[in-house]
Design a protein around this motif. Sequence first.
Motif, PDB file in Angstrom:
ATOM      1  N   UNK A 111      79.413   8.257 -37.142  1.00  0.00           N
ATOM      2  CA  UNK A 111      80.290   8.969 -36.614  1.00  0.00           C
ATOM      3  C   UNK A 111      80.549   9.220 -35.117  1.00  0.00           C
ATOM      4  N   UNK A 112      79.762   8.805 -34.667  1.00  0.00           N
ATOM      5  CA  UNK A 112      79.309   9.475 -33.663  1.00  0.00           C
ATOM      6  C   UNK A 112      79.301   8.320 -32.386  1.00  0.00           C
ATOM      7  N   UNK A 113      79.212   7.302 -32.496  1.00  0.00           N
ATOM      8  CA  UNK A 113      79.006   6.247 -32.048  1.00  0.00           C
ATOM      9  C   UNK A 113      80.211   4.678 -31.983  1.00  0.00           C
ATOM     10  N   UNK A 114      81.010   4.941 -33.488  1.00  0.00           N
ATOM     11  CA  UNK A 114      82.391   5.046 -33.217  1.00  0.00           C
ATOM     12  C   UNK A 114      83.080   5.200 -34.375  1.00  0.00           C
ATOM     13  N   UNK A 130      77.083   3.546 -27.515  1.00  0.00           N
ATOM     14  CA  UNK A 130      75.971   5.034 -27.145  1.00  0.00           C
ATOM     15  C   UNK A 130      76.984   5.612 -27.684  1.00  0.00           C
ATOM     16  N   UNK A 131      76.027   6.820 -28.635  1.00  0.00           N
ATOM     17  CA  UNK A 131      76.998   8.187 -28.163  1.00  0.00           C
ATOM     18  C   UNK A 131      76.834   8.059 -27.763  1.00  0.00           C
ATOM     19  N   UNK A 132      78.239   8.950 -27.105  1.00  0.00           N
ATOM     20  CA  UNK A 132      78.910   9.484 -25.749  1.00  0.00           C
ATOM     21  C   UNK A 132      79.035   7.790 -25.069  1.00  0.00           C
ATOM     22  N   UNK A 133      79.506   7.225 -25.367  1.00  0.00           N
ATOM     23  CA  UNK A 133      79.422   6.311 -24.627  1.00  0.00           C
ATOM     24  C   UNK A 133      80.682   6.312 -23.919  1.00  0.00           C
ATOM     25  N   UNK A 134      81.684   5.859 -23.551  1.00  0.00           N
ATOM     26  CA  UNK A 134      83.622   5.355 -23.305  1.00  0.00           C
ATOM     27  C   UNK A 134      84.224   5.010 -24.418  1.00  0.00           C
TER      28      UNK A 134
END
Length: 131
Positions: A31-34, A95-99
Amino acid sequence: MTNEFLAFAPISADATAGVLTPAAAVLDEMMARVGVDGLCAAFADPGLLALVDQHAAAVRDAMGDAEREVDAEGLAAYAKSIVFAARRGGRALPAPGEAPMRSADWMAAEWHLLRLLGVCALAEATDLLES
């Protein structure tokens, strides 16, 4: 100092409230990544939502063909297999938090990202994500 106190101290529900199972941790990472960015984009774009629904249906069908339940453990195992295959093929995950990607970018996203987005959609729809 010893850990004797810890061995005999009762564990309250509050102490374990934030602990994720391994399967829930995998789904949380997906969920965090995509998932968050992809599902937000899908809810704003009917064409992308239809594409995500197709991937979610394919995930459900594949799990049924493998006689796996659509539960946290089954979805986490499926997601890990997609991630491992993507890495073997030289594909990366954000990456988690990537734009976040724009909606148009999601429409042209690589197959593994869309399939993982389908996993996230199923996890969300079946209430498998930890609060």
